[in-house]
Design a protein around this motif. Sequence first.
Motif, PDB file in Angstrom:
ATOM      1  N   VAL A   1       4.354  37.435 -32.630  1.00 17.03           N
ATOM      2  CA  VAL A   1       4.110  36.504 -33.725  1.00 17.03           C
ATOM      3  C   VAL A   1       2.639  36.106 -33.672  1.00 17.03           C
ATOM      4  O   VAL A   1       2.166  35.580 -32.642  1.00 17.03           O
ATOM      5  CB  VAL A   1       5.009  35.259 -33.629  1.00 17.03           C
ATOM      6  CG1 VAL A   1       4.697  34.283 -34.760  1.00 17.03           C
ATOM      7  CG2 VAL A   1       6.478  35.670 -33.671  1.00 17.03           C
ATOM      8  N   ILE A   2       1.916  36.358 -34.737  1.00 17.91           N
ATOM      9  CA  ILE A   2       0.485  36.086 -34.809  1.00 17.91           C
ATOM     10  C   ILE A   2       0.255  34.951 -35.804  1.00 17.91           C
ATOM     11  O   ILE A   2       0.696  35.029 -36.944  1.00 17.91           O
ATOM     12  CB  ILE A   2      -0.304  37.333 -35.260  1.00 17.91           C
ATOM     13  CG1 ILE A   2       0.021  38.523 -34.359  1.00 17.91           C
ATOM     14  CG2 ILE A   2      -1.797  37.053 -35.256  1.00 17.91           C
ATOM     15  CD1 ILE A   2      -0.427  38.371 -32.943  1.00 17.91           C
TER      16      ILE A   2
ATOM     17  N   ALA B   1       4.843  43.703 -39.499  1.00 18.51           N
ATOM     18  CA  ALA B   1       6.226  43.771 -39.989  1.00 18.51           C
ATOM     19  C   ALA B   1       6.460  42.806 -41.142  1.00 18.51           C
ATOM     20  O   ALA B   1       7.207  43.117 -42.070  1.00 18.51           O
ATOM     21  CB  ALA B   1       7.202  43.479 -38.848  1.00 18.51           C
ATOM     22  N   SER B   2       5.834  41.629 -41.100  1.00 17.00           N
ATOM     23  CA  SER B   2       6.024  40.649 -42.173  1.00 17.00           C
ATOM     24  C   SER B   2       4.845  39.692 -42.169  1.00 17.00           C
ATOM     25  O   SER B   2       4.171  39.513 -41.145  1.00 17.00           O
ATOM     26  CB  SER B   2       7.334  39.876 -41.998  1.00 17.00           C
ATOM     27  OG  SER B   2       7.296  39.098 -40.809  1.00 17.00           O
ATOM     28  N   VAL B   3       4.604  39.067 -43.323  1.00 15.75           N
ATOM     29  CA  VAL B   3       3.543  38.060 -43.454  1.00 15.75           C
ATOM     30  C   VAL B   3       4.063  36.944 -44.355  1.00 15.75           C
ATOM     31  O   VAL B   3       4.990  37.146 -45.145  1.00 15.75           O
ATOM     32  CB  VAL B   3       2.249  38.655 -44.064  1.00 15.75           C
ATOM     33  CG1 VAL B   3       1.685  39.748 -43.191  1.00 15.75           C
ATOM     34  CG2 VAL B   3       2.516  39.184 -45.469  1.00 15.75           C
ATOM     35  N   ASN B   4       3.482  35.764 -44.227  1.00 16.64           N
ATOM     36  CA  ASN B   4       3.847  34.672 -45.120  1.00 16.64           C
ATOM     37  C   ASN B   4       2.816  34.559 -46.248  1.00 16.64           C
ATOM     38  O   ASN B   4       1.837  35.308 -46.312  1.00 16.64           O
ATOM     39  CB  ASN B   4       3.980  33.352 -44.351  1.00 16.64           C
ATOM     40  CG  ASN B   4       2.641  32.865 -43.822  1.00 16.64           C
ATOM     41  OD1 ASN B   4       1.687  33.634 -43.683  1.00 16.64           O
ATOM     42  ND2 ASN B   4       2.552  31.584 -43.519  1.00 16.64           N
ATOM     43  N   ARG B   5       3.042  33.597 -47.146  1.00 11.65           N
ATOM     44  CA  ARG B   5       2.178  33.468 -48.320  1.00 11.65           C
ATOM     45  C   ARG B   5       0.745  33.133 -47.928  1.00 11.65           C
ATOM     46  O   ARG B   5      -0.211  33.605 -48.539  1.00 11.65           O
ATOM     47  CB  ARG B   5       2.741  32.392 -49.243  1.00 11.65           C
ATOM     48  CG  ARG B   5       4.062  32.765 -49.890  1.00 11.65           C
ATOM     49  CD  ARG B   5       4.616  31.620 -50.729  1.00 11.65           C
ATOM     50  NE  ARG B   5       3.703  31.254 -51.799  1.00 11.65           N
ATOM     51  CZ  ARG B   5       3.923  30.260 -52.658  1.00 11.65           C
ATOM     52  NH1 ARG B   5       5.029  29.537 -52.534  1.00 11.65           N
ATOM     53  NH2 ARG B   5       3.076  29.989 -53.609  1.00 11.65           N
TER      54      ARG B   5
ATOM     55  N   GLY C   1      -1.811  31.336 -41.671  1.00 10.64           N
ATOM     56  CA  GLY C   1      -1.191  32.630 -41.881  1.00 10.64           C
ATOM     57  C   GLY C   1      -0.339  33.018 -40.688  1.00 10.64           C
ATOM     58  O   GLY C   1      -0.757  32.849 -39.534  1.00 10.64           O
ATOM     59  N   ILE C   2       0.860  33.510 -40.932  1.00 14.95           N
ATOM     60  CA  ILE C   2       1.780  33.906 -39.862  1.00 14.95           C
ATOM     61  C   ILE C   2       2.194  35.350 -40.120  1.00 14.95           C
ATOM     62  O   ILE C   2       2.689  35.688 -41.202  1.00 14.95           O
ATOM     63  CB  ILE C   2       3.005  32.983 -39.804  1.00 14.95           C
ATOM     64  CG1 ILE C   2       2.563  31.533 -39.574  1.00 14.95           C
ATOM     65  CG2 ILE C   2       3.962  33.426 -38.709  1.00 14.95           C
ATOM     66  CD1 ILE C   2       3.694  30.534 -39.611  1.00 14.95           C
ATOM     67  N   LEU C   3       1.981  36.195 -39.116  1.00 16.90           N
ATOM     68  CA  LEU C   3       2.342  37.604 -39.207  1.00 16.90           C
ATOM     69  C   LEU C   3       3.226  37.957 -38.020  1.00 16.90           C
ATOM     70  O   LEU C   3       3.075  37.391 -36.937  1.00 16.90           O
ATOM     71  CB  LEU C   3       1.114  38.515 -39.200  1.00 16.90           C
ATOM     72  CG  LEU C   3      -0.001  38.272 -40.221  1.00 16.90           C
ATOM     73  CD1 LEU C   3      -1.013  37.263 -39.696  1.00 16.90           C
ATOM     74  CD2 LEU C   3      -0.714  39.584 -40.547  1.00 16.90           C
ATOM     75  N   THR C   4       4.133  38.894 -38.208  1.00 15.89           N
ATOM     76  CA  THR C   4       4.883  39.456 -37.094  1.00 15.89           C
ATOM     77  C   THR C   4       4.494  40.921 -36.946  1.00 15.89           C
ATOM     78  O   THR C   4       4.346  41.638 -37.945  1.00 15.89           O
ATOM     79  CB  THR C   4       6.397  39.339 -37.315  1.00 15.89           C
ATOM     80  OG1 THR C   4       6.756  40.015 -38.530  1.00 15.89           O
ATOM     81  CG2 THR C   4       6.814  37.882 -37.407  1.00 15.89           C
ATOM     82  N   LEU C   5       4.306  41.333 -35.708  1.00 18.71           N
ATOM     83  CA  LEU C   5       3.916  42.712 -35.403  1.00 18.71           C
ATOM     84  C   LEU C   5       4.998  43.371 -34.569  1.00 18.71           C
ATOM     85  O   LEU C   5       5.648  42.707 -33.746  1.00 18.71           O
ATOM     86  CB  LEU C   5       2.593  42.754 -34.633  1.00 18.71           C
ATOM     87  CG  LEU C   5       1.409  41.961 -35.189  1.00 18.71           C
ATOM     88  CD1 LEU C   5       0.190  42.205 -34.313  1.00 18.71           C
ATOM     89  CD2 LEU C   5       1.122  42.343 -36.614  1.00 18.71           C
ATOM     90  N   ASP C   6       5.193  44.663 -34.762  1.00 18.73           N
ATOM     91  CA  ASP C   6       6.125  45.380 -33.914  1.00 18.73           C
ATOM     92  C   ASP C   6       5.437  45.771 -32.612  1.00 18.73           C
ATOM     93  O   ASP C   6       4.285  45.410 -32.364  1.00 18.73           O
ATOM     94  CB  ASP C   6       6.690  46.606 -34.638  1.00 18.73           C
ATOM     95  CG  ASP C   6       5.601  47.591 -35.062  1.00 18.73           C
ATOM     96  OD1 ASP C   6       4.500  47.562 -34.466  1.00 18.73           O
ATOM     97  OD2 ASP C   6       5.839  48.384 -35.992  1.00 18.73           O
TER      98      ASP C   6
END
Length: 465
Positions: free
Chosen positions: A238-239, A157-161, A146-151
């Motif tokens: 980026v998480i 801010a966004s996540v992948n499938r 899982g890949i997430l972006t945080l502000d």
Amino acid sequence: MEGNPSHNADGRPKGTDRLSTTNDRRRYVVGGLIAAAIVATFATDLFVPLGIAAGVPYIAPVLAAAWLPGRRYVFPVAATCTALVVAGFFLSPSGAPEWAVVPNRVLAIAAVWTVALVVDQRKRIEDALLESQARTRAILDSSADGILTLDSDGRIASVNRAAEGIFGFTAEELRGRPFSTVQAQEPSIDLNPDTLLSRLVSDRSAPAELQGKRADGTSFPLEIVAAPLDLESRRRYVITVRDITDRRHIEQHLLRANEEQRQSVGYDLHEKLGQSLTGLNLICRDLARRLERQREPDAQDAAELASLLKDTDALALHLFETLVPVRVDSGLPQAARNFAEHVGRLHDVPCRVEDFGVEIEDVLESAELFRILETAVSWTLRNCDVDDVAVRLGGADSPNGLEIVLLGECPPVGDDWQTLLNGLDYRARLIGRRLNVDVGADGVSIRCVDPRAPLVESVKSSPRS
């Protein structure tokens, strides 16, 4: 991903069909406006005398071609406009002399093609950007992690499938929420530059581990890596997360199988080998006494053999206690007291055990807690100047807890100390615990606590200098 609410039945992201329809509609509308502009400009050029810059308005249709999807329309529009500029030269009414009209038309054609080249370059950049975005999205969606972006405020801010599948939320449900939404910590820890996220970013030598929370409220072990992403004056993060539930189950299964094997070997030593050695010892002692009464010269050899068998029996008992430090009948408190006596004899350091009614029924959990205790105390006594050791079992705040208090000049600063803590923390997580390390001026406290307990100090943070 089957059943993903953010994708169509054929696996394409929702909105793909809508985007295609929007592009078709835009192509028809903008194409019609371009055709109308070209016709209007040409009609005007037919009624305007030569010498007036009637070819310059053809720049507008070429500029409008930038709104059409793709690059294939730019140069055909420019070529059409060029042909009409030349046609206007022959069809428009006479006006200025020819030496003034020709440069005028040449400048109009040059302007049209200059604009066309600029628009084409812009479309190239747009296409490259769209291709890069599509490639990035494909890579993100094909990732098993899982890949997430945080502000900068720690909001998603966004996540992948994969992240949607891990947490059970859709991207729309997660977007804009704090990262604590998918954490099971109690109290939850907000990931922002001043707290846990900064520690994760500052030490990326190994993934950290948190308790994640799914949409149905269940918690699970989550491996996490954070990295900063600087964009002009803003900072994002980026998480990368990974659900390690299956891996943890396999590790616990192997741990339990290993502990059961150790206990099996230990009890075989104690019950089978130990009993045989005890029986042989009794036989040799009886034989030695009978030979001594008969004044046989071999009586001394029999007595020595009996003594050797007794020592071997004691060694077998010691091996049994090493393999099975925590027994079913006595539990962790007795094993801790035996270890405390061993520490006092071997290192001449007082070691106290305080039992506040520890309640652990699982022998495996008790055995792992004992090995954490044994490893932490033994390593510290070998490498530090420790004056006193206190072991606390249970208590009102943690009925199944373990706390090791080491007083003195400890711990040392260095990679070995950090490696020890990481190893102890890994053992603790295998039995559903987490390691809390509290470093003070007079010593250090190491506690095995529930993974949802408040974080005292990250195991990966630097010890006191």
